[in-house]
Design an enzyme around this catalytic site. Structure first.
Site, PDB file in Angstrom:
ATOM      1  N   GLU A 324      19.339 -35.881 -17.260  1.00  0.00           N
ATOM      2  CA  GLU A 324      20.137 -37.083 -17.006  1.00  0.00           C
ATOM      3  C   GLU A 324      20.355 -37.309 -15.504  1.00  0.00           C
ATOM      4  O   GLU A 324      20.377 -38.456 -15.042  1.00  0.00           O
ATOM      5  CB  GLU A 324      21.481 -36.995 -17.737  1.00  0.00           C
ATOM      6  CG  GLU A 324      21.374 -36.790 -19.243  1.00  0.00           C
ATOM      7  CD  GLU A 324      20.434 -37.758 -19.941  1.00  0.00           C
ATOM      8  OE1 GLU A 324      20.278 -38.900 -19.481  1.00  0.00           O
ATOM      9  OE2 GLU A 324      19.830 -37.356 -20.953  1.00  0.00           O
ATOM     10  N   TYR A 411       8.596 -39.686 -23.805  1.00  0.00           N
ATOM     11  CA  TYR A 411       8.957 -38.529 -23.005  1.00  0.00           C
ATOM     12  C   TYR A 411       7.732 -37.649 -22.733  1.00  0.00           C
ATOM     13  O   TYR A 411       7.433 -37.330 -21.577  1.00  0.00           O
ATOM     14  CB  TYR A 411      10.015 -37.690 -23.722  1.00  0.00           C
ATOM     15  CG  TYR A 411      11.345 -38.369 -23.928  1.00  0.00           C
ATOM     16  CD1 TYR A 411      12.435 -38.066 -23.129  1.00  0.00           C
ATOM     17  CD2 TYR A 411      11.522 -39.305 -24.938  1.00  0.00           C
ATOM     18  CE1 TYR A 411      13.671 -38.673 -23.314  1.00  0.00           C
ATOM     19  CE2 TYR A 411      12.749 -39.933 -25.134  1.00  0.00           C
ATOM     20  CZ  TYR A 411      13.806 -39.619 -24.327  1.00  0.00           C
ATOM     21  OH  TYR A 411      15.024 -40.231 -24.510  1.00  0.00           O
TER      22      TYR A 411
END
Length: 648
Positions: A324, A411
């Protein structure tokens, strides 16, 4: 450095041809420049009284309407910012799209506007618990059980359920907010900085005494990065108290544990900065949310959200925090232009995450992580279909909720493309290319073709027009992005650590539960992703497992009693697949206390195949605990043909 004018021209041309298919707004004609909201929260009644103020820039000629995205909002009035003149508006209901992606709010302007004009208006509206971006929780659902709680999750296109706007990552706007609460004990945080004093005037008159929170962000962001959390919350700085700019936020009952687990947060920010470039956002704050949060994390600037499952006690879950933080550069600074290009956010972020994890934990750790993620990606591709666009890096989300295309594909297929490019041009060159990429497209929204053209130009300029990598990249790049299924080049993530985990799994599978394998104790000394690989192999080979085997493995490693939720999930999904129901109370408790969407979808799908009545019963029982996006995924997925039965 490149010719900036040339790249601006390329961006403009591509944007004109390639519009976001998941917005009903006319953002190609008029664009939000600044958004200010005033919200009165009522967490007990689960409603928000909202007023939004907009500054629009007109970019085309003869514009007579503004179209905004909304989802289940009660629009009360639209009026001129300066004169108070009421504008006519209507909601254009989008048929079957209404519950998938929402509807179109059409605002009729009193005259035509042309390129370069500005428009300022306000919309007064109401938000209810129908908003799928918002999770209203009673105080009984929280850990401290003192105050009701609210948090949001807007990605992909859920922000339209809490604010009327141009809900597309193509549009970035300045944001500010005045949030009012009736109970002064309720703390409020939003995307942005909490301001001193009371700089914003109220847009509405209230008769009751209210506590105010003034928030502002002076960097433009797309709508999916807007966020709020409100409740019984405490903020604490972590790391060096003089130099750190990192903070954790959570309920007071767990602040000590969270602060200890994330004590090196500033170190992670600094390590990423050393690799990719300066951190531009000021402070870094991470909120550990209640367990119903549907993801591992969400990268809102100055207000990252994370699941409590990352707080394990041994810092093995910090990879989520690093991921993040990495979004501060790839996703928040340089952003995908639409959800068909999500890998521009997530593939790059996964690359940075694993690059940093390798620095902290070694190559085996990163490779095992990649191998496991690759395996999960292939399983998800198989569920979609290897020829389905959702198995590509450019999913076709036209007419669909783009949430449905979320998987490991952007991803890991994206990550592998970047690793392969790195192998072609070398690690140091790739790092320089990434650093200049962030500078080149800072605060912009781009797609894969813009990156592709940039990449080829960078290599030609810095490594030479005849560099060997150019031919190979031109050969594989578009296929890697657009063709569904496995990548055109297979990368090797094999390690000795993987072999050991697989050998232990084989030993357990071969003995059918008659005895504990001689090498069983190895498991206790495995690195984290070795344990995951072992459990993944057991779950995958469920057909070779017996009840005796499940029982003996569980007794040996106390798997059903482990505290790490990610390892526990791997074990329990294997039990469900193998129809080992001795620990059904553990499975039920897990599904009723964890909110991760991918876990719940997999577990309910597996349970439904063998015990559909039990799956329905549990879903009814836990439905109010789950985030609205999870409920939506389950009701439109595994329970699609059972909704009436569930509601009855």
């Amino acid at each position: 450095m490149f010719n900036i004018i040339l790249f601006v021209i390329i961006i403009d041309v591509i944007k004109a041809l390639n519009r976001d298919v998941n917005t009903f707004s006319n953002y190609h004609e008029i664009q939000i420049h600044k958004l200010h909201i005033e919200w009165l929260l009522d967490l007990n009644q689960k409603i928000i009284n909202g007023t939004a103020e907009y500054h629009f820039n007109v970019i085309k000629n003869n514009i007579k309407e503004i179209h905004l995205d909304i989802y289940q909002l009660d629009i009360i009035i639209v009026y001129d910012y300066n004169t108070g003149t009421v504008y006519k508006h209507e909601i254009q209901y989008m048929g079957e799209q209404s519950l998938k992606q929402g509807d179109r709010l059409k605002i009729y302007l009193p005259k035509s506007y042309n390129n370069g004009d500005q428009i300022k208006l306000r919309i007064k509206y109401g938000v209810t618990e129908k908003a799928r971006a918002l999770s209203f929780m009673t105080k009984e659902q929280t850990e401290s059980k003192v105050l009701p709680y609210l948090y949001s999750y807007c990605q992909d296109n859920n922000c339209r359920s809490m604010i009327p706007l141009q809900d597309t990552p193509s549009i970035k706007q300045y944001f500010s907010a005045l949030v009012l609460v009736k109970d002064p004990r309720i703390k409020v945080y939003m995307t942005g900085n909490l301001l001193e004093g009371k700089p914003f005037n109220r847009m509405n008159v209230y008769t009751e005494s209210l506590t105010e929170y003034h928030i502002s962000l002076d960097i433009k962001i797309p709508s999916y990065l807007l966020a709020i959390v409100a409740g019984n919350l405490e903020q604490r700085k972590v790391g060096n108290q003089q130099t750190s700019r990192s903070y954790v936020i959570t309920e007071p009952t767990s602040i000590d544990r969270v602060a200890l687990e994330l004590e090196f947060l500033q170190d992670y920010v600094d390590t990423l900065s050393n690799y990719i470039g300066p951190y531009e956002w000021g402070d870094y704050k991470i909120v550990i949310l209640p367990p119903s949060f549907p993801l591992g994390g969400m990268e809102h600037p100055l207000l990252t959200f994370a699941s409590p499952t990352i707080i394990v006690g041994d810092k093995s879950g910090v990879g989520v925090a690093i991921h993040e933080i990495a979004h501060s550069w790839v996703g928040n600074t340089v952003t995908c232009s639409d959800w068909a290009n999500m890998w521009i956010n997530e593939g790059f972020c996964t690359f940075l995450e694993r690059k940093i994890l390798e620095q902290y934990n070694g190559a085996d750790y990163s490779k095992m992580y990649s191998f496991l993620s690759n395996d999960t990606m292939f399983q998800q591709m198989a569920r979609y279909g290897m020829d389905h666009s959702y198995s590509s890096l450019h999913p076709n989300t036209s007419g669909e909720n783009p949430d449905d295309s979320q998987s490991e594909v952007p991803y890991n297929k994206g990550y592998q493309l970047l690793v392969y490019i790195e192998q072609q041009i070398g690690e140091q060159n790739f790092q320089k290319m990434l650093q200049q990429y962030i500078i080149q497209f800072k605060w912009q929204s781009i797609d894969e073709d813009i990156f592709y053209r940039y990449l080829l130009s960078w290599i030609s300029t810095n490594l030479g027009k005849e560099h060997a990598s150019l031919k190979e990249i031109k050969t594989i790049y578009k296929e890697w992005v657009y063709v569904p299924g496995k990548p055109p080049r297979q990368l090797d993530f094999h390690t000795d650590a993987y072999d050991k985990a697989m050998a232990l799994a084989k030993a357990w599978l071969d003995n059918k539960g008659d005895k504990v394998p001689d090498n069983a104790e190895e498991y206790r000394n495995y690195i984290y992703y070795q344990k995951q690989q072992f459990l993944n192999e057991i779950a995958t080979k469920y057909g070779d497992m017996t009840d005796k085997n499940y029982k003996l493995i569980d007794q040996t490693y106390q798997l059903s009693d482990q505290k790490d939720s990610r390892l526990l999930y791997r074990w329990l999904i294997g039990c469900l697949r193998g129809k080992f129901y001795d620990r059904m109370e553990v499975i039920k408790n897990f599904m009723g206390t964890h909110g991760a969407r991918s876990w719940l979808v997999n577990m309910y799908e597996t349970l439904f195949k063998d015990k559909p009545d039990v799956a329905r019963e549990w879903f009814i029982e836990f439905r109010d605990f789950y985030h609205p996006s999870v409920v939506d995924a389950l009701e439109n997925g595994i329970f699609k043909n059972s909704i009436k039965k569930i509601e009855q």
